[in-house]
Design a protein around this motif. Structure first.
Motif, PDB file in Angstrom:
ATOM      1  N   VAL A 257       1.001  -1.133   0.049  1.00 51.78           N
ATOM      2  CA  VAL A 257      -0.084  -0.001  -0.023  1.00 51.78           C
ATOM      3  C   VAL A 257       0.854   1.305   0.048  1.00 51.78           C
ATOM      4  CG1 VAL A 257      -1.585   1.217   1.296  1.00 51.78           C
ATOM      5  CG2 VAL A 257      -2.026  -1.041   0.996  1.00 51.78           C
ATOM      6  N   LEU A 258       1.941   1.284   0.806  1.00 53.84           N
ATOM      7  CA  LEU A 258       2.866   2.335   1.040  1.00 53.84           C
ATOM      8  C   LEU A 258       3.528   2.754  -0.367  1.00 53.84           C
ATOM      9  CD1 LEU A 258       4.388   2.314   4.547  1.00 53.84           C
ATOM     10  CD2 LEU A 258       2.674   3.951   3.454  1.00 53.84           C
ATOM     11  N   GLY A 259       4.086   1.333  -0.944  1.00 52.55           N
ATOM     12  CA  GLY A 259       4.869   1.670  -2.332  1.00 52.55           C
ATOM     13  C   GLY A 259       3.927   2.097  -3.394  1.00 52.55           C
TER      14      GLY A 259
ATOM     15  N   ILE B  38       2.112   9.451  -5.973  1.00 51.45           N
ATOM     16  CA  ILE B  38       2.515  10.772  -5.597  1.00 51.45           C
ATOM     17  C   ILE B  38       3.661  11.101  -6.731  1.00 51.45           C
ATOM     18  CG2 ILE B  38       3.850  12.188  -4.003  1.00 51.45           C
ATOM     19  CD1 ILE B  38       2.355  10.426  -1.700  1.00 51.45           C
ATOM     20  N   PHE B  39       4.539  10.473  -7.078  1.00 53.45           N
ATOM     21  CA  PHE B  39       5.648  10.491  -7.886  1.00 53.45           C
ATOM     22  C   PHE B  39       5.122  10.699  -9.268  1.00 53.45           C
ATOM     23  CE2 PHE B  39       8.786   8.618  -4.661  1.00 53.45           C
ATOM     24  CZ  PHE B  39       9.285   9.699  -4.544  1.00 53.45           C
TER      25      PHE B  39
ATOM     26  N   ALA C 279       5.560  14.092 -11.814  1.00 56.40           N
ATOM     27  CA  ALA C 279       5.998  14.029 -12.854  1.00 56.40           C
ATOM     28  C   ALA C 279       5.368  14.253 -14.296  1.00 56.40           C
ATOM     29  CB  ALA C 279       6.749  12.605 -13.043  1.00 56.40           C
ATOM     30  N   LEU C 280       4.155  13.961 -14.198  1.00 56.06           N
ATOM     31  CA  LEU C 280       3.219  13.988 -15.058  1.00 56.06           C
ATOM     32  C   LEU C 280       2.095  15.137 -15.048  1.00 56.06           C
ATOM     33  CD1 LEU C 280       2.591  10.339 -15.762  1.00 56.06           C
ATOM     34  CD2 LEU C 280       4.207  11.808 -16.945  1.00 56.06           C
ATOM     35  N   LYS C 281       2.504  16.361 -14.376  1.00 56.67           N
ATOM     36  CA  LYS C 281       1.574  17.364 -14.162  1.00 56.67           C
ATOM     37  C   LYS C 281       1.154  18.070 -15.521  1.00 56.67           C
ATOM     38  CE  LYS C 281       3.040  19.355 -10.002  1.00 56.67           C
ATOM     39  NZ  LYS C 281       3.575  20.596  -9.026  1.00 56.67           N
TER      40      LYS C 281
END
Length: 66
Positions: free
Chosen positions: A48-50, A56-57, A61-63
């Motif tokens: 779950v954390l991974g 999030i990344f 990165a894909l904004k």
């Protein structure tokens, strides 16, 4: 991500002398349900954390794709 974590833990079942896979395998062989349950909970938390960190990344990165 979750398949990679499961693959690493499954790879530790036989050749390892320590680690989460080794702990779950010895708990299974010694009929220790608490140790096996703890290993499963830790595995689930890691997955779950991974997945959350990758999400999030990915958002940062894909904004430009929004």
């Amino acid at each position: 991500m979750s398949f990679a974590v499961i693959g690493v833990i499954a790879g530790e079942f036989i050749p390892a002398d320590e680690g989460l896979g080794y702990h779950s395998m010895t708990s299974t062989q010694q009929f220790g349900p608490t140790g096996l349950f703890a290993a499963l909970v830790i595995t689930a938390v890691l997955m779950v954390l991974g997945s959350a960190l990758i999400g999030i990344f990915e958002k940062r990165a894909l904004k430009w794709q929004r």
